[in-house]
Design a protein around this motif. Structure first.
Motif: not given
Length: 567
Positions: A39-65
């Motif tokens: 269960a721990f590994f499944k939660q880790e994967k879900l967390l990684r997927d969410i983090s990756t998407a949010e981080t890509l948005v944050s970076i691209r928004h900061s490059i061009n607001t």
């Protein structure tokens, strides 16, 4: 994979909430450690997927607001992340209550549970609305700064693009640049005051909703202070005033003498270290990155592999462009197991320090990118800043390739600036403690508090009203962390104190110092800050003797440094 090829898709957040709920139940119902770990590994994967998407948005928004798509997506994430936090906390609570907690600690260490305790103290569903509003307000602040268009001479500049003029060797031009920047901030003072006033009261409300006297205690939990206290930080501030302010004062007195200026000097004159001009990079952005490659190729096999992957993947965005968020940062894109560096090159000494400072963060992340749990890729923030500030000093043997004829200036400037920064950074921390202890302060009272602290921590600054905004005690408003990451800034000061220990070791034996640096870095976030220091034989900055010793060694070096021929 190149950064431009990393695909963003908005995750199914409602599906993620359901999956988190199911995983919490799966963990609670686990009959064995192996089942709990599944269960721990499944939660880790879900967390990684969410983090990756949010981080890509944050970076691209900061490059061009100004990019409408990513601005919209950023607004979306500002709303959903606080909602998701309720489910993450449910998972954390289940882990803390698990009968297999000792098994997890035996395999992964107990820092994950130490941090979990802080997480549980820093969130409740009843503050979701405040967290969403906090995200929106900090985004509003960053967009305001990114929107700056400052008329100067025959052009119009962003805040970052104006920076080189603020250190011009021409006294009139330098002062004019400071006045132009100060005027922009002053013209936007009402907006800046309003945003911060809302943030302070919002955070105070969050603290009280969670049962604390105000925001300060909550702020320490949110900053993951897992091995020291508010009282330890207060002792450090006292040591800075006792040992470091006099050293910094002597540095600025010598500077005033070099410049032929009366002491104390204005903000504009304090910004010019040498009459002939501050050190500047010898080449353009491409030349700086090429020398960065040479530095990391020759420093160690590990750093060579890391930096070449950064270059190949185009994981650095360093040019200052219209609509780009100001400042610089490093972050990790977890599913791609790569760090990303964001910066605003502007032709100053700071451009080189991006390639060393932010890449110090990036190297530490790259070294620990495969750690489990994912949170162990980074230690707590003051520990992270040791990676970056120390890496700046490791670049000294390669300084000539970065600075050419200005190399001698650079070494003196870099060490002097490291020492004079700590009083400023400590003042930022002290200011925030004052503000959150008295959230009812008016904007005018906050400005007056900053002016009083300037007299304590930066007595070398003349407050004569010559430069708008800065001379009026409003200069704190340009410090992003005060708005977006309260109580973060002391982390830089603690880390700089440790980095100065690395600097002293580098002067004696680069190879041995690098081994100590790796001994500190390889643990990622699996140890707390004080344990990481012990692993490399470093003194804790909370010990009175630590700051005293680094000040004495660094001041002796500066006093003996040969500036012959440098005006």
């Amino acid at each position: 994979m190149k950064f431009s090829e990393m695909k963003y898709e908005r995750p199914d957040i409602e599906g993620a909430k359901k999956e988190m709920t199911a995983l919490i139940e799966e963990l609670k119902g686990a009959s064995s450690y192996e089942a709990a770990k599944e269960a721990f590994f499944k939660q880790e994967k879900l967390l990684r997927d969410i983090s990756t998407a949010e981080t890509l948005v944050s970076i691209r928004h900061s490059i061009n607001t100004k990019d409408e798509f990513y601005d919209s997506e950023m607004n979306y994430w500002n709303g959903v992340m606080p909602e998701l936090q309720e489910y993450f906390q449910g998972w954390t609570a289940a882990m803390m209550d698990s009968p297999f907690k000792a098994d997890f600690a035996a395999e992964y260490g107990d820092v994950m549970f130490l941090n979990a305790e802080l997480e549980l103290k820093s969130f409740s569903p009843e503050i979701i609305g405040e967290l969403q509003e906090e995200n929106n307000l900090t985004q509003e602040y960053e967009k305001l700064l990114a929107s700056a268009e400052i008329p100067f001479e025959d052009g119009t500049y962003t805040l970052s693009q104006l920076s080189p003029f603020k250190t011009s060797a021409d006294d009139e031009r330098r002062l004019a640049a400071w006045k132009a920047e100060g005027k922009w901030y002053k013209d936007n003072a009402d907006k800046l005051d309003s945003i911060y006033d809302k943030l302070v009261k919002l955070r105070d409300t969050m603290g009280k909703k969670l049962g604390y006297a105000g925001y300060t205690e909550l702020g320490y939990y949110r900053m993951n202070r897992n091995c020291y206290t508010k009282e330890d930080v207060a002792k450090f501030r006292e040591a800075v005033v006792k040992y470091l302010v006099p050293v910094a004062d002597s540095i600025y007195r010598a500077q005033a003498k070099r410049l032929g200026k009366e002491y104390p000097m204005s903000f504009a004159d304090n910004a010019l270290q040498f009459r002939s001009g501050n050190p500047r990079p010898a080449g353009d952005a491409d030349a700086i990155l090429a020398q960065g490659k040479k530095f990391y190729d020759e420093l160690s096999p590990e750093t060579s592999e890391f930096f070449n992957k950064m270059l190949d993947g185009e994981m650095l965005d360093v040019l200052s462009t219209e609509g780009k968020q100001s400042g610089g940062y490093c972050t990790g894109i977890v599913n791609y197991e790569m760090p990303f560096i964001f910066a605003n090159f502007n032709g100053t000494q700071g451009d080189v320090e991006v390639v060393t400072h932010e890449a110090g963060h990036a190297f530490a992340y790259y070294t620990n990118r495969k750690r489990i749990p994912t949170s162990y890729a980074w230690p707590s923030l003051e520990a992270c800043e040791v990676h970056s500030m120390s890496m700046e000093f490791f670049s000294w043997p390669w300084a000539e390739g970065f600075f050419g004829d200005d190399t001698r200036k650079f070494r003196y400037s870099h060490l002097a600036s490291a020492l004079t920064f700590i009083p400023y950074g400590t003042m930022v921390d002290h200011f925030q403690h004052e503000v959150y202890e008295k959230p009812e302060m008016t904007p005018a009272e906050r400005h007056e508090t900053w002016k009083k602290l300037l007299a304590v921590y930066m007595p070398w600054v003349r407050l004569d009203g010559e430069i708008p905004f800065y001379s009026e005690g409003m200069g704190w408003q340009r410090q992003h962390h005060i708005y977006s990451a309260p109580f973060y800034y002391i982390d830089y000061c603690l880390a700089q104190t440790v980095a100065l220990q690395f600097w002293a070791r580098i002067q004696k034996d680069l190879s041995s110092a690098w081994k100590d640096y790796m001994a500190y870095t390889v643990h990622g976030g699996s140890k707390v800050f004080t344990e990481l220091l012990s692993s490399a034989g470093l003194d804790t900055p909370f010990a009175d003797k630590c700051l005293k010793d680094v000040c004495e060694v660094a001041k002796s070096w500066l006093d003996a440094y040969d500036l012959t021929g440098i005006e």
